[in-house]
Enzyme design. Structure first.
Site, PDB file in Angstrom:
ATOM      1  N   HIS A 307       0.866  -1.031  -0.015  1.00 15.90           N
ATOM      2  CA  HIS A 307      -0.025  -0.025  -0.076  1.00 15.90           C
ATOM      3  C   HIS A 307       0.876   1.205  -0.009  1.00 15.90           C
ATOM      4  O   HIS A 307       1.869   1.162   0.643  1.00 15.90           O
ATOM      5  CB  HIS A 307      -0.830  -0.062   1.356  1.00 15.90           C
ATOM      6  N   ASP A 364      -7.843  -5.619   0.229  1.00 16.57           N
ATOM      7  CA  ASP A 364      -8.516  -6.538  -0.774  1.00 16.57           C
ATOM      8  C   ASP A 364      -7.908  -7.980  -0.776  1.00 16.57           C
ATOM      9  O   ASP A 364      -8.122  -8.918  -1.682  1.00 16.57           O
ATOM     10  CB  ASP A 364      -7.918  -5.932  -2.394  1.00 16.57           C
TER      11      ASP A 364
HETATM   12  N1  CMC Z   1       4.047  -7.647  -4.630  1.00 13.48           N
HETATM   13  C1  CMC Z   1       5.414  -7.600  -4.716  1.00 13.48           C
HETATM   14  N2  CMC Z   1       6.148  -6.487  -4.761  1.00 13.48           N
HETATM   15  C2  CMC Z   1       5.638  -5.543  -4.477  1.00 13.48           C
HETATM   16  C3  CMC Z   1       4.148  -5.312  -4.225  1.00 13.48           C
HETATM   17  C4  CMC Z   1       3.482  -6.585  -4.127  1.00 13.48           C
HETATM   18  N3  CMC Z   1       2.193  -6.510  -4.192  1.00 13.48           N
HETATM   19  N4  CMC Z   1       3.667  -4.165  -3.956  1.00 13.48           N
HETATM   20  C5  CMC Z   1       5.060  -3.420  -4.014  1.00 13.48           C
HETATM   21  N5  CMC Z   1       6.027  -4.375  -4.253  1.00 13.48           N
HETATM   22  C6  CMC Z   1       7.467  -3.789  -4.645  1.00 13.48           C
HETATM   23  C7  CMC Z   1       7.735  -2.921  -5.812  1.00 13.48           C
HETATM   24  O1  CMC Z   1       8.062  -4.063  -6.831  1.00 13.48           O
HETATM   25  C8  CMC Z   1       8.820  -1.920  -5.295  1.00 13.48           C
HETATM   26  O2  CMC Z   1      10.036  -2.847  -5.358  1.00 13.48           O
HETATM   27  P1  CMC Z   1      11.387  -2.084  -5.529  1.00 13.48           P
HETATM   28  O3  CMC Z   1      11.827  -1.391  -4.424  1.00 13.48           O
HETATM   29  O4  CMC Z   1      12.533  -3.321  -5.523  1.00 13.48           O
HETATM   30  O5  CMC Z   1      11.299  -1.762  -6.873  1.00 13.48           O
HETATM   31  C9  CMC Z   1       8.334  -1.732  -3.821  1.00 13.48           C
HETATM   32  O6  CMC Z   1       7.744  -2.882  -3.245  1.00 13.48           O
HETATM   33  C10 CMC Z   1       7.591  -0.624  -3.825  1.00 13.48           C
HETATM   34  O7  CMC Z   1       6.545  -0.734  -4.491  1.00 13.48           O
HETATM   35  P2  CMC Z   1       5.854   0.441  -5.467  1.00 13.48           P
HETATM   36  O8  CMC Z   1       5.044  -0.100  -6.503  1.00 13.48           O
HETATM   37  O9  CMC Z   1       6.856   1.575  -5.571  1.00 13.48           O
HETATM   38  O10 CMC Z   1       4.746   1.042  -4.308  1.00 13.48           O
HETATM   39  P3  CMC Z   1       3.711   2.096  -4.519  1.00 13.48           P
HETATM   40  O11 CMC Z   1       3.216   2.819  -3.324  1.00 13.48           O
HETATM   41  O12 CMC Z   1       3.859   2.900  -5.786  1.00 13.48           O
HETATM   42  O13 CMC Z   1       2.373   1.285  -5.052  1.00 13.48           O
HETATM   43  C11 CMC Z   1       0.704  -0.474  -4.532  1.00 13.48           C
HETATM   44  C12 CMC Z   1       1.353   0.568  -3.982  1.00 13.48           C
HETATM   45  C13 CMC Z   1      -0.526  -0.702  -3.739  1.00 13.48           C
HETATM   46  C14 CMC Z   1       0.274  -0.043  -6.161  1.00 13.48           C
HETATM   47  C15 CMC Z   1       1.609  -1.765  -4.717  1.00 13.48           C
HETATM   48  O14 CMC Z   1       1.659  -2.255  -3.384  1.00 13.48           O
HETATM   49  C16 CMC Z   1       0.729  -3.004  -5.520  1.00 13.48           C
HETATM   50  O15 CMC Z   1       0.840  -2.742  -6.861  1.00 13.48           O
HETATM   51  N6  CMC Z   1       0.171  -3.880  -4.851  1.00 13.48           N
HETATM   52  C17 CMC Z   1      -0.741  -4.784  -5.529  1.00 13.48           C
HETATM   53  C18 CMC Z   1      -2.125  -4.398  -5.896  1.00 13.48           C
HETATM   54  C19 CMC Z   1      -2.823  -4.183  -4.727  1.00 13.48           C
HETATM   55  O16 CMC Z   1      -3.052  -5.153  -3.932  1.00 13.48           O
HETATM   56  N7  CMC Z   1      -3.757  -2.880  -4.676  1.00 13.48           N
HETATM   57  C20 CMC Z   1      -4.700  -2.713  -3.705  1.00 13.48           C
HETATM   58  C21 CMC Z   1      -3.960  -1.428  -2.804  1.00 13.48           C
HETATM   59  S1  CMC Z   1      -5.185  -1.252  -1.428  1.00 13.48           S
HETATM   60  C22 CMC Z   1      -6.670  -0.941  -1.945  1.00 13.48           C
HETATM   61  C23 CMC Z   1      -7.039   0.167  -2.950  1.00 13.48           C
HETATM   62  O17 CMC Z   1      -6.153   1.222  -2.746  1.00 13.48           O
HETATM   63  O18 CMC Z   1      -7.651   0.229  -3.717  1.00 13.48           O
END
Ligand code: CMC
Length: 429
Positions: A307, A364
């Site tokens: 998140h 989720d």
């Molecule tokens: N699985 C594996 N690696 C992950 C995940 C994941 N679910 N989420 C983040 N990472 C890694 C990402 O690859 C990155 O690694 P590195 O530092 O090596 O590049 C690091 O963690 C930081 O991730 P980010 O993508 O820069 O983080 P963000 O804040 O931009 O993204 C997020 C947040 C929710 C989009 C992301 O965690 C994600 O894609 N999660 C899976 C989708 C999900 O469950 N979304 C629902 C969010 S909660 C409800 C809502 O908002 O609707």
């Protein structure tokens, strides 16, 4: 006690003091509103990781400590003690309703649950396998054409649109559920409990009769409360930015539904259940799947994990997990999938990759299991999230409208293209 902060920016040797905007709790802000005018510089913050786009008094999140409060009330208390329409009233009006206020909202919403015949034809015109989020977004936008008396920025119009959105969204989503199983639409009845009536028009046979299991109704009420608001997330920011152009509330909420449909946002509930099914179908062990996620080679993510704001457990996820055992036991949901989800969670939470990135289950991760046990097909999961988020979108649109500081949302950019070129005629290229 407020932190003593003195932020200065020195550009070309000239120091300027930047104004601090105080929060009641949480991060204070450094005002950059006049940066461009004063210095010719713009701020760069892709994904708005570090940007407060507005002041808001609706929802507070402390992501480090897993705290979520609506109007100051803890999500755990609201989830266990309140009802969805009560929480909708709280988010929209700022206070918990009295009994009379709640009854009045209940009655007004119930009176408006039937939808115009034209909306039914409109829903029927989409291909049967259309994704319900696309249909929902179209239907919500179309409400402005069927109920023009509720379109506008006046207080009465916004009040009416508030009730219509809560009412019609429930009916449209229940119809999408019926369409997915090829069943005739059922007319809403007046005077029922919001969630029970939603369940009735979604699941009853053609006579309209059904025994609503109180466990199911209560569980759905609780899930809607957990989704009701989440401050400046992607879809809510979309609603605010569309509304900032003075577009009507239906256009803004319809755009928010589009934003919510993405798998990184609300679409993650559908994606998480698909992930569980894919792992089962692939024959991989949970450990092998986690290894693929960490490897990043196939672009796999652990859906329902991570998140932007929560860097410890998502408190909504904790509530869902706590009730899931009980609800699944009563509903006979897939314990095999629930067990797999719990194993996946346990492995991820003890793995260095997830620990160092502070990745925890979000709301989720477990919700799809409950929706599935209630009888909803997977593509209906994100529309249910949208039903829950409706009060939040409405509350933010109204707050945006009432805030004299609101300006049209219009970010800047760092231009990296060609500087200037002379036109070359077609025959000379
Ligand atoms: N699985 C594996 N690696 C992950 C995940 C994941 N679910 N989420 C983040 N990472 C890694 C990402 O690859 C990155 O690694 P590195 O530092 O090596 O590049 C690091 O963690 C930081 O991730 P980010 O993508 O820069 O983080 P963000 O804040 O931009 O993204 C997020 C947040 C929710 C989009 C992301 O965690 C994600 O894609 N999660 C899976 C989708 C999900 O469950 N979304 C629902 C969010 S909660 C409800 C809502 O908002 O609707």
């Amino acid at each position: 006690m407020a932190k003593v902060v003195d932020v200065r920016l020195t550009v070309d040797g000239k120091a300027r003091e930047l104004a601090i905007e105080r929060a009641t709790v949480g991060n204070d802000g450094v005002s950059m509103a006049t940066l461009l005018r004063d210095t010719g510089l713009v701020t760069v913050d892709p994904g708005f990781m570090n940007t407060a786009s507005c002041e808001s008094s609706i929802t507070y999140i402390d992501g480090d400590n897993g705290i979520l409060r609506y109007r100051g009330y803890a999500i755990e208390d609201l989830a266990m003690k309140s009802t969805f329409l009560e929480v909708a009233y709280l988010l929209i009006h700022g206070e918990l309703p009295t009994e009379d206020q709640l009854e009045s909202l209940n009655n007004r919403v119930a009176r408006h649950m039937h939808v115009h015949e034209g909306i039914k034809s409109f829903l029927g015109a989409f291909p049967r396998d259309a994704h319900p989020m696309a249909v929902l977004s179209g239907a919500i936008s179309a409400l402005s054409t069927f109920y023009p008396e509720s379109v506008g920025r006046g207080a009465e119009q916004i009040e009416l649109a508030t009730v219509l959105l809560l009412a019609k969204a429930a009916t449209v989503i229940s119809y999408l559920q019926r369409r997915s199983t090829g069943e005739e639409l059922i007319e809403p009845r007046q005077g029922g409990h919001y969630v029970d009536e939603f369940m009735r028009i979604a699941f009853s046979n053609e006579t309209g009769e059904i025994d609503i299991d109180p466990t199911v109704s209560r569980a759905l009420d609780l899930l809607l409360i957990l989704h009701a608001d989440h401050e400046q997330n992607c879809s809510t920011s979309t609603v605010r930015i569309v509304g900032s152009s003075h577009a009507n509330i239906y256009a803004a909420v319809s755009a928010g539904i589009g934003a919510l449909s993405g798998p990184l946002h609300g679409g993650a509930n559908e994606a998480a259940l698909k992930m569980f099914d894919d792992i089962k179908a692939s024959g991989d062990t949970v450990e092998q799947f986690v290894a693929k996620v960490k490897d990043k080679a196939e672009g796999a993510r652990l859906m329902g994990f991570g998140h932007r704001v929560y860097k410890s457990y998502d408190p909504r996820g904790a509530v869902v997990k706590a009730v899931a055992d009980d609800v699944l036991a009563k509903l006979g949901g897939s314990n095999e999938t629930f067990d797999m989800a719990k194993r996946l969670e346990a492995i991820a939470l003890s793995d260095e990759y997830f620990i160092e990135r502070k990745l925890y289950p979000n709301v989720d991760f477990y919700t799809g299991l409950l929706y599935s046990a209630m009888g909803f097909p997977t593509p209906m999961f994100t529309p249910l999230f949208a039903l829950g988020r409706m009060p939040g979108w409405i509350a933010h649109y109204r707050e945006m409208l009432a805030d004299p500081r609101t300006k049209i949302g219009r970010p800047r950019q760092i231009y990296t293209g060609e500087v200037e070129r002379s036109y070359v005629s077609l025959d000379a290229r």
